[in-house]
Design a protein around this motif. Sequence first.
Motif, PDB file in Angstrom:
ATOM      1  N   LEU A 267     115.267 -29.272 -68.751  1.00  0.00           N
ATOM      2  CA  LEU A 267     114.236 -30.113 -68.164  1.00  0.00           C
ATOM      3  C   LEU A 267     113.388 -30.748 -69.265  1.00  0.00           C
ATOM      4  CD1 LEU A 267     112.641 -28.125 -65.182  1.00  0.00           C
ATOM      5  CD2 LEU A 267     114.108 -30.141 -65.052  1.00  0.00           C
ATOM      6  N   SER A 268     112.721 -31.833 -68.914  1.00  0.00           N
ATOM      7  CA  SER A 268     111.701 -32.429 -69.772  1.00  0.00           C
ATOM      8  C   SER A 268     110.357 -32.254 -69.077  1.00  0.00           C
ATOM      9  CB  SER A 268     111.990 -33.912 -70.017  1.00  0.00           C
ATOM     10  OG  SER A 268     113.191 -34.071 -70.744  1.00  0.00           O
ATOM     11  N   ILE A 269     109.335 -31.843 -69.828  1.00  0.00           N
ATOM     12  CA  ILE A 269     108.020 -31.589 -69.248  1.00  0.00           C
ATOM     13  C   ILE A 269     106.936 -32.143 -70.173  1.00  0.00           C
ATOM     14  CG2 ILE A 269     108.778 -29.497 -68.038  1.00  0.00           C
ATOM     15  CD1 ILE A 269     107.286 -27.899 -70.268  1.00  0.00           C
ATOM     16  N   HIS A 270     105.721 -32.155 -69.649  1.00  0.00           N
ATOM     17  CA  HIS A 270     104.535 -32.461 -70.444  1.00  0.00           C
ATOM     18  C   HIS A 270     103.645 -31.225 -70.492  1.00  0.00           C
ATOM     19  CE1 HIS A 270     105.666 -36.690 -69.682  1.00  0.00           C
ATOM     20  NE2 HIS A 270     104.967 -36.953 -70.779  1.00  0.00           N
ATOM     21  N   ILE A 271     103.135 -30.909 -71.673  1.00  0.00           N
ATOM     22  CA  ILE A 271     102.032 -29.966 -71.807  1.00  0.00           C
ATOM     23  C   ILE A 271     100.817 -30.809 -72.128  1.00  0.00           C
ATOM     24  CG2 ILE A 271     101.102 -27.991 -73.058  1.00  0.00           C
ATOM     25  CD1 ILE A 271     103.927 -27.133 -73.679  1.00  0.00           C
ATOM     26  N   GLU A 272     100.005 -31.075 -71.100  1.00  0.00           N
ATOM     27  CA  GLU A 272      98.989 -32.117 -71.162  1.00  0.00           C
ATOM     28  C   GLU A 272      99.703 -33.427 -71.543  1.00  0.00           C
ATOM     29  OE1 GLU A 272      95.454 -30.923 -73.251  1.00  0.00           O
ATOM     30  OE2 GLU A 272      95.324 -29.037 -72.159  1.00  0.00           O
ATOM     31  N   SER A 273      99.335 -34.080 -72.653  1.00  0.00           N
ATOM     32  CA  SER A 273      99.997 -35.334 -73.019  1.00  0.00           C
ATOM     33  C   SER A 273     101.181 -35.119 -73.962  1.00  0.00           C
ATOM     34  CB  SER A 273      98.992 -36.276 -73.686  1.00  0.00           C
ATOM     35  OG  SER A 273      98.456 -35.682 -74.860  1.00  0.00           O
ATOM     36  N   PHE A 274     101.478 -33.872 -74.272  1.00  0.00           N
ATOM     37  CA  PHE A 274     102.531 -33.508 -75.212  1.00  0.00           C
ATOM     38  C   PHE A 274     103.860 -33.449 -74.463  1.00  0.00           C
ATOM     39  CE2 PHE A 274     104.204 -29.729 -77.873  1.00  0.00           C
ATOM     40  CZ  PHE A 274     104.816 -30.564 -78.772  1.00  0.00           C
ATOM     41  N   GLU A 275     104.824 -34.282 -74.864  1.00  0.00           N
ATOM     42  CA  GLU A 275     106.093 -34.367 -74.150  1.00  0.00           C
ATOM     43  C   GLU A 275     107.177 -33.559 -74.858  1.00  0.00           C
ATOM     44  OE1 GLU A 275     107.456 -38.310 -73.441  1.00  0.00           O
ATOM     45  OE2 GLU A 275     109.317 -37.666 -72.484  1.00  0.00           O
ATOM     46  N   LEU A 276     107.843 -32.694 -74.109  1.00  0.00           N
ATOM     47  CA  LEU A 276     108.960 -31.919 -74.616  1.00  0.00           C
ATOM     48  C   LEU A 276     110.192 -32.290 -73.803  1.00  0.00           C
ATOM     49  CD1 LEU A 276     106.346 -30.100 -75.235  1.00  0.00           C
ATOM     50  CD2 LEU A 276     107.981 -28.255 -75.546  1.00  0.00           C
ATOM     51  N   ASN A 277     111.241 -32.714 -74.495  1.00  0.00           N
ATOM     52  CA  ASN A 277     112.464 -33.148 -73.824  1.00  0.00           C
ATOM     53  C   ASN A 277     113.569 -32.119 -73.967  1.00  0.00           C
ATOM     54  OD1 ASN A 277     111.544 -35.694 -72.890  1.00  0.00           O
ATOM     55  ND2 ASN A 277     111.780 -36.535 -74.951  1.00  0.00           N
ATOM     56  N   ARG A 278     114.349 -31.984 -72.910  1.00  0.00           N
ATOM     57  CA  ARG A 278     115.535 -31.130 -72.887  1.00  0.00           C
ATOM     58  C   ARG A 278     115.233 -29.693 -73.303  1.00  0.00           C
ATOM     59  NH1 ARG A 278     120.158 -33.244 -71.868  1.00  0.00           N
ATOM     60  NH2 ARG A 278     121.243 -31.507 -72.897  1.00  0.00           N
ATOM     61  N   ILE A 279     114.252 -29.099 -72.622  1.00  0.00           N
ATOM     62  CA  ILE A 279     113.942 -27.687 -72.859  1.00  0.00           C
ATOM     63  C   ILE A 279     114.976 -26.831 -72.144  1.00  0.00           C
ATOM     64  CG2 ILE A 279     112.229 -25.872 -72.575  1.00  0.00           C
ATOM     65  CD1 ILE A 279     110.123 -27.948 -72.359  1.00  0.00           C
ATOM     66  N   PRO A 280     115.543 -25.822 -72.809  1.00  0.00           N
ATOM     67  CA  PRO A 280     116.403 -24.876 -72.100  1.00  0.00           C
ATOM     68  C   PRO A 280     115.657 -24.310 -70.892  1.00  0.00           C
ATOM     69  CG  PRO A 280     116.489 -24.478 -74.459  1.00  0.00           C
ATOM     70  CD  PRO A 280     115.398 -25.487 -74.240  1.00  0.00           C
ATOM     71  N   THR A 281     116.297 -24.291 -69.749  1.00  0.00           N
ATOM     72  CA  THR A 281     115.621 -23.966 -68.494  1.00  0.00           C
ATOM     73  C   THR A 281     116.348 -22.846 -67.763  1.00  0.00           C
ATOM     74  OG1 THR A 281     114.839 -26.255 -68.305  1.00  0.00           O
ATOM     75  CG2 THR A 281     114.801 -24.921 -66.300  1.00  0.00           C
ATOM     76  N   ASP A 282     115.579 -21.901 -67.234  1.00  0.00           N
ATOM     77  CA  ASP A 282     116.120 -20.751 -66.516  1.00  0.00           C
ATOM     78  C   ASP A 282     115.434 -20.625 -65.160  1.00  0.00           C
ATOM     79  OD1 ASP A 282     117.768 -19.622 -68.748  1.00  0.00           O
ATOM     80  OD2 ASP A 282     115.807 -19.490 -69.699  1.00  0.00           O
ATOM     81  N   ILE A 283     116.212 -20.273 -64.138  1.00  0.00           N
ATOM     82  CA  ILE A 283     115.682 -20.071 -62.800  1.00  0.00           C
ATOM     83  C   ILE A 283     115.560 -18.576 -62.539  1.00  0.00           C
ATOM     84  CG2 ILE A 283     115.991 -20.542 -60.339  1.00  0.00           C
ATOM     85  CD1 ILE A 283     115.570 -23.008 -62.181  1.00  0.00           C
ATOM     86  N   LEU A 284     114.387 -18.143 -62.074  1.00  0.00           N
ATOM     87  CA  LEU A 284     114.131 -16.746 -61.736  1.00  0.00           C
ATOM     88  C   LEU A 284     114.269 -16.568 -60.231  1.00  0.00           C
ATOM     89  CD1 LEU A 284     110.909 -16.101 -63.878  1.00  0.00           C
ATOM     90  CD2 LEU A 284     113.309 -15.963 -64.590  1.00  0.00           C
ATOM     91  N   THR A 285     115.113 -15.642 -59.827  1.00  0.00           N
ATOM     92  CA  THR A 285     115.348 -15.373 -58.409  1.00  0.00           C
ATOM     93  C   THR A 285     114.890 -13.959 -58.075  1.00  0.00           C
ATOM     94  OG1 THR A 285     117.255 -16.852 -58.429  1.00  0.00           O
ATOM     95  CG2 THR A 285     117.105 -15.323 -56.589  1.00  0.00           C
ATOM     96  N   ALA A 286     114.423 -13.780 -56.839  1.00  0.00           N
ATOM     97  CA  ALA A 286     113.943 -12.485 -56.342  1.00  0.00           C
ATOM     98  C   ALA A 286     112.663 -12.051 -57.052  1.00  0.00           C
ATOM     99  CB  ALA A 286     115.012 -11.406 -56.468  1.00  0.00           C
ATOM    100  N   VAL A 287     111.802 -13.024 -57.343  1.00  0.00           N
ATOM    101  CA  VAL A 287     110.471 -12.717 -57.862  1.00  0.00           C
ATOM    102  C   VAL A 287     109.453 -13.257 -56.864  1.00  0.00           C
ATOM    103  CG1 VAL A 287     111.162 -12.741 -60.276  1.00  0.00           C
ATOM    104  CG2 VAL A 287     110.399 -14.865 -59.214  1.00  0.00           C
ATOM    105  N   PRO A 288     108.249 -12.690 -56.804  1.00  0.00           N
ATOM    106  CA  PRO A 288     107.239 -13.161 -55.855  1.00  0.00           C
ATOM    107  C   PRO A 288     106.859 -14.614 -56.097  1.00  0.00           C
ATOM    108  CG  PRO A 288     106.655 -11.013 -56.735  1.00  0.00           C
ATOM    109  CD  PRO A 288     107.816 -11.498 -57.544  1.00  0.00           C
TER     110      PRO A 288
END
Length: 322
Positions: A267-288
Amino acid sequence: MLKNIFPKSTCLMLTAVLLLPGTIFELGANPVLASLQREPLAASIVSLPAPVEFREDTHRGLQIKTWVNNVGPFVFMIDTGAGMTLLSQRVAGQARVVSTGRKVQTQGAAALQTSSVDLVTVRQLALGGPSNLLPNRGKVGVTTDLPAGVDGILDPAEAYQPLGFILDFPASRIGAFDPMAEPPNQRRIAGDGAQVRWLTNGQDRRPYVRVNHRWNALIDTGAQFGLAVPRTMTEALGVVNPAAGQAGRQVHDVNGQGFQVQRVRPLSIHIESFELNRIPTDILTAVPGDTPLLLGRDALRPFRIRFDVTNRLIEFEPVPGN
């Protein structure tokens, strides 16, 4: 803007994560934390410990040689998601820590079970050698729930207080700085870097940052994740067809609770105005549903990160070639 600084795939394993879910506030909003925030005014008279190299192990995180009450070396894991420094019972016994007679509760990443730990007092904490003392000692926890081969967990936000600390992932080094002598300076940050707010849950100093102007993510060096997303948040974050990623794996938090983790498309995200592209992404299942986003080591590895608890700022500096 950072472009494609992350590899297309990275390994996946949880080491130890300690979370206390709850409302996120800016650091200092809690009256107890606000009083603690006044402590760093004396930072300029605190001796700086020397930088120390750590070793990253896939299963046991960022390992560093640690001495407790001049006894060691022990293998500790650097974990910004811990909320407090923890010792094994063996370390507590050999270092002859002093019991306070109190217990505190910790909670794992899965948030399914709390764990009670004994609160004790230590006289000294040192990294790299017995004479390289950290400024903050005092009260730490004693637990039986550490990963195999780990003698303790070092929370640097607590252990370096009132100093700031720097985690240099490319150099495999942790160091300290004096916030009074080295105040925030935008010019210090490289062109692709950024300075963002340090947020907290209002209960401790664990570092959270604002993602996509909507969610808060815990910077968690105790986890081998990239950006870890609870499955209930995948649609809102734009995760495309999470079922089409790699097969899920069973992992366990520090309290022994199990849940599924699945590596999917970056995924690509922003931390405030800081852009990070192609971050390794993991999905957590069976968590609250109240499990927060996590930024683990696979997301942090390209950076030198400066944590300034006094001024409530975190600086991300990408290191060329990483």
